[in-house]
Each structure stands twice: as C-alpha cells, then as structure tokens.
Design a protein around this motif. Structure first.
Motif, PDB file in Angstrom:
ATOM      1  N   ASN A  40       0.815  -1.214   0.000  1.00  0.00           N
ATOM      2  CA  ASN A  40       0.000   0.000   0.000  1.00  0.00           C
ATOM      3  C   ASN A  40       0.847   1.262   0.000  1.00  0.00           C
ATOM      4  O   ASN A  40       0.400   2.307  -0.482  1.00  0.00           O
ATOM      5  CB  ASN A  40      -0.959   0.000   1.202  1.00  0.00           C
ATOM      6  N   ALA A  41       2.060   1.194   0.538  1.00  0.00           N
ATOM      7  CA  ALA A  41       2.952   2.354   0.468  1.00  0.00           C
ATOM      8  C   ALA A  41       3.279   2.665  -0.989  1.00  0.00           C
ATOM      9  O   ALA A  41       3.272   3.834  -1.410  1.00  0.00           O
ATOM     10  CB  ALA A  41       4.227   2.077   1.266  1.00  0.00           C
ATOM     11  N   CYS A  42       3.550   1.638  -1.774  1.00  0.00           N
ATOM     12  CA  CYS A  42       3.795   1.855  -3.211  1.00  0.00           C
ATOM     13  C   CYS A  42       2.538   2.367  -3.898  1.00  0.00           C
ATOM     14  O   CYS A  42       2.611   3.263  -4.749  1.00  0.00           O
ATOM     15  CB  CYS A  42       4.261   0.558  -3.853  1.00  0.00           C
ATOM     16  N   LEU A  43       1.398   1.821  -3.527  1.00  0.00           N
ATOM     17  CA  LEU A  43       0.144   2.263  -4.127  1.00  0.00           C
ATOM     18  C   LEU A  43      -0.143   3.729  -3.801  1.00  0.00           C
ATOM     19  O   LEU A  43      -0.757   4.442  -4.600  1.00  0.00           O
ATOM     20  CB  LEU A  43      -1.006   1.382  -3.633  1.00  0.00           C
ATOM     21  N   GLY A  44       0.327   4.198  -2.644  1.00  0.00           N
ATOM     22  CA  GLY A  44       0.143   5.593  -2.273  1.00  0.00           C
ATOM     23  C   GLY A  44       0.860   6.549  -3.211  1.00  0.00           C
ATOM     24  O   GLY A  44       0.438   7.704  -3.364  1.00  0.00           O
ATOM     25  N   LEU A  45       1.941   6.096  -3.835  1.00  0.00           N
ATOM     26  CA  LEU A  45       2.617   6.908  -4.850  1.00  0.00           C
ATOM     27  C   LEU A  45       1.931   6.784  -6.210  1.00  0.00           C
ATOM     28  O   LEU A  45       1.932   7.726  -7.003  1.00  0.00           O
ATOM     29  CB  LEU A  45       4.080   6.473  -4.986  1.00  0.00           C
ATOM     30  N   VAL A  46       1.335   5.636  -6.458  1.00  0.00           N
ATOM     31  CA  VAL A  46       0.734   5.382  -7.761  1.00  0.00           C
ATOM     32  C   VAL A  46      -0.546   6.182  -7.974  1.00  0.00           C
ATOM     33  O   VAL A  46      -0.721   6.844  -9.010  1.00  0.00           O
ATOM     34  CB  VAL A  46       0.437   3.872  -7.927  1.00  0.00           C
ATOM     35  N   MET A  47      -1.459   6.150  -7.011  1.00  0.00           N
ATOM     36  CA  MET A  47      -2.811   6.671  -7.238  1.00  0.00           C
ATOM     37  C   MET A  47      -2.858   8.169  -7.553  1.00  0.00           C
ATOM     38  O   MET A  47      -3.431   8.567  -8.574  1.00  0.00           O
ATOM     39  CB  MET A  47      -3.703   6.341  -6.047  1.00  0.00           C
ATOM     40  N   PRO A  48      -2.271   9.064  -6.722  1.00  0.00           N
ATOM     41  CA  PRO A  48      -2.355  10.493  -7.056  1.00  0.00           C
ATOM     42  C   PRO A  48      -1.615  10.840  -8.340  1.00  0.00           C
ATOM     43  O   PRO A  48      -2.061  11.692  -9.112  1.00  0.00           O
ATOM     44  CB  PRO A  48      -1.734  11.190  -5.840  1.00  0.00           C
ATOM     45  N   THR A  49      -0.494  10.162  -8.602  1.00  0.00           N
ATOM     46  CA  THR A  49       0.278  10.442  -9.814  1.00  0.00           C
ATOM     47  C   THR A  49      -0.490  10.020 -11.056  1.00  0.00           C
ATOM     48  O   THR A  49      -0.536  10.750 -12.056  1.00  0.00           O
ATOM     49  CB  THR A  49       1.631   9.725  -9.755  1.00  0.00           C
ATOM     50  N   ALA A  50      -1.111   8.845 -11.012  1.00  0.00           N
ATOM     51  CA  ALA A  50      -1.884   8.365 -12.165  1.00  0.00           C
ATOM     52  C   ALA A  50      -3.075   9.269 -12.448  1.00  0.00           C
ATOM     53  O   ALA A  50      -3.396   9.542 -13.614  1.00  0.00           O
ATOM     54  CB  ALA A  50      -2.348   6.930 -11.921  1.00  0.00           C
ATOM     55  N   MET A  51      -3.745   9.748 -11.396  1.00  0.00           N
ATOM     56  CA  MET A  51      -4.900  10.627 -11.577  1.00  0.00           C
ATOM     57  C   MET A  51      -4.500  11.904 -12.309  1.00  0.00           C
ATOM     58  O   MET A  51      -5.153  12.338 -13.265  1.00  0.00           O
ATOM     59  CB  MET A  51      -5.529  10.971 -10.226  1.00  0.00           C
TER      60      MET A  51
END
Length: 397
Positions: free
Chosen positions: A315-326
């Motif tokens: 989930n730490a990695c996902l925390g970087l993914v989600m706002p950047t992808a949006m």
C-alpha cells in the motif's frame, strides 16, 4: 504550494473523504447487519456492491454536469442526495431497503469523487496538481484509519444504525463547506453545455487514448485491490485471527498508514524525478510486494503480523501510484477535465466491481485467498502500466 491552494486541497480532501468514510466506517458493523436483518454474509456484502456500482456509474453524470454549470452545484445536489439516502439507511427495516439506501448513498457520493479532481485541474497542472492531490490524499488516507475505529466506537454505545446517523451529520458538514467555503473554480466563459454529440466525441477521444486508458486502468486495478480487501477483510480478521471489531479497525488502519505516508511524497518525487519514473517504480513495487506476500502466505507463513507488514509495503507503493496516475491522466485534457475525471472514475469503480465479482467464487474469507486476489489486481495494474508508459514498456520488452 501556495497557502490558498493548500487550504482548497484540504477542503476538497474533507469532501472527498465522505464517500470512503461511508464505506470504511460501516465495515466493522457488517456481521451485526447480517445478524440483525436476518441475512447471509453475501447479503450483507451486497450493501457494498450496490454502493460501488452506482457510485461508479453516477460519476458519468456529475462530470459533464460540472463542465456545463460549474463545480459547486453538482456537489450540492450530490451531497443532498447522499444525506437523504443516509437517513433512509438508518431507518432500513430489511436488507433490501438497506441495499437500496446504500445505492442512493453511492449516487450522491459520486459527485465528491468526480468533481474535486476537475477542481484541481482548474487550479493547477503537473507537479503542482500532484501536490494538491497528495494534500487531498492526507484526508482520504486518514479515513481508512479513523472510519473503522469510529464505526466500532459508535457500536459500543449504539449499533449499525447509529453509524448512519454519524454519516448524516458528516453530510451536513460537507454541505456547509460547499455552500460557504469552497469557491467556484470554473469561469462562466469556460463552461461547456451538455450536448450528446460533444460528449460522445470527448468519450471517443478519451477511450482511444492509450495513455489515458492505461493510467485509468492502473488506478482501476489499484482500486480493485482495495475493494477485494474491503469485501473480505472484516471476516478474515475477525474469524481467522479472532480480532474484535476494534481490533479489526486497528489492523485495518495499519494498511492506510503506508498509503498515507507515501502519498505525501508523490508531488515532491514527481517534481524531482518526473511523474512517469515515479509511477513506473511504484507500480513495480506494488506488484512485487503483493506477489511476495502471496508466496509467503502459500508457504504457510500466514501470521497476522506478516500479512499486515506485506500489505503495508504494498500500500505504500500504491500511495505513490494513485495520485500520480490521476494527475497524469487529466493533464492532456484540460478542455474536458470534468468528462475525463468522471469517465476515469467510472471505469475505475466498475473495474473494482468486476474484480470483486471475478474473485468472489474463490474467496473463502481466509487470508490464503484474499492475498492472492490482491496480488492479481496488482499484477494487472503493472500490466496496464507496461502497456501505456514508455519507460516501463521499454523495460518490460
């Protein structure tokens, strides 16, 4: 980032957290709902499914509406619907009523997913927008930590119906924020009337844009991993590991800490190293940790601390993914930001719902099926990145 933008981001974060709160606060009560309304676990899970499906589809209404009449009015309409549906949920006499009320909540809460992202696009782009999105993620990420705990605390002096009373109060607060604090960000001269032909052209343009679709599916499969966790975590943690509702809430909160902490570095890292490099490395880490945890669990090391640690890292990695992808998905489409936001949100929510349906038959409410389902979603997210991002596509070749 200038203070006015930061304050606006925090207001948008509070508003955006209403929808997740309506999901997460309710999780500890699901076993009680099933018992109180005389239904099965699958019947109780339908209250989540109905919320997700309508929540996803309704974003297609609010996005174009916000492009046509401004950002504030659709939010006012949506929050009002959410408030009425929440009152209906608190009064539900049977599971059918509750399922319908939850669908109504999804219909209203969808505006707080689609429109705030368009507001951000009105005010900023690139790394600045990523910083605003990360500030929103502060509040959104706190909700998975606080919402289940709040729900379990409410259950100590009341029951699942009182949870909806608290949500109704949150809806009233949100309505006041929109009416008295949040400014209109879309100038009248920038508004686009809702016409079917332009909408179809815009949708065709977005759906044929490989980069937009790839980034959207990255977020969709990332969100799907969270949905899979939501649908099974309360039963896994309380039955396999014997946790109380409060214990489940604390364990659930740990997953959010990694996401929350990492998301705050998204804007800084994007500014320093480039958004594509950040998301390429982060999505690889997300899939890698999820697959590693699956291997460990299948080897028989399925102790609760091990599972929590693995999910924390993923989930730490996902925390970087989600706002950047949006942000990356919206940046090239400023003229149809509302449509892009709503279409992206709809695709992501439907992707999450489909993944729940596909993994449902193999789920037995144990960690040995929950973790592989999460890893499947993470792997599909990596695949979407490999197809749509040149940097990762080159490395995967």
């Amino acid at each position: 980032m200038r203070d006015p933008l930061f304050r606006m981001a925090l207001v948008l974060g509070v508003l955006s957290a209403v929808g997740p709160f309506a999901i997460d606060m309710y999780l500890p009560a699901m076993p009680q709902v099933a018992a109180d309304l005389g239904t099965t676990e699958a019947g109780a899970a339908l209250t989540l499914t109905s919320y997700f499906i309508v929540f996803g589809l309704a974003q297609m209404i609010y996005g174009p509406m916000s492009d046509a009449i401004g950002r504030r009015t659709p939010m006012i309409i949506g929050v009002t619907i959410f408030l009425v549906a929440t009152i209906g949920a608190a009064l539900a006499p049977d599971i059918g009523w509750l399922i319908a009320a939850r669908a109504g909540q999804g219909l209203g809460a969808a505006t707080l997913m689609a429109v705030p992202r368009a507001v951000i696009r009105d005010k900023a782009t690139g790394p600045a927008a990523a910083k605003m999105m990360a500030a929103i993620m502060i509040v959104i990420a706190v909700s998975p930590m606080l919402a289940p705990l709040t729900g379990s605390m409410v259950m100590l002096w009341g029951g699942w119906r009182e949870i909806f009373v608290v949500l109704a109060i949150a809806a009233l607060v949100s309505l006041c924020l929109i009416l008295f604090v949040l400014p209109e960000t879309l100038a009248p001269e920038s508004r686009r009337p809702v016409r079917v032909a332009p909408l179809l052209r815009g949708a065709k343009r977005l759906l044929s844009d490989r980069r937009f679709m790839g980034l959207t599916m990255i977020g969709g499969f990332g969100m799907a991993s969270f949905f899979v966790f939501l649908s099974s975590a309360s039963f896994v943690y309380t039955r396999q590991y014997g946790l109380s509702p409060t214990g489940f809430s604390l364990a659930f909160a740990v997953n959010a800490i990694g996401f929350f902490t990492a998301s705050q570095f998204a804007g800084y890292l994007a500014e320093r190293y480039g958004m594509e490099r950040v998301i390429s490395l982060a999505i690889t880490g997300f899939a890698g940790f999820a697959l590693l945890l699956t291997a460990v669990v299948w080897l028989g090391v399925d102790h609760l601390p091990v599972v929590m640690a693995g999910l924390f890292l993923a989930n730490a990695c996902l925390g970087l993914v989600m706002p950047t992808a949006m942000v990356m998905s919206l940046d090239p489409h400023p003229d149809i930001a509302g449509l892009a936001s709503s279409l992206g949100g709809t695709i992501q929510m439907l992707t999450g719902g489909i993944m729940i349906a596909l993994t449902g038959p193999i789920m037995d409410n144990t960690v040995s099926t929950m973790v592989p389902a999460i890893a499947l979603c993470a792997s599909l997210a990596w695949g979407a990145a490999a197809v749509s991002l040149p940097r990762l596509r080159w490395r995967a070749a």
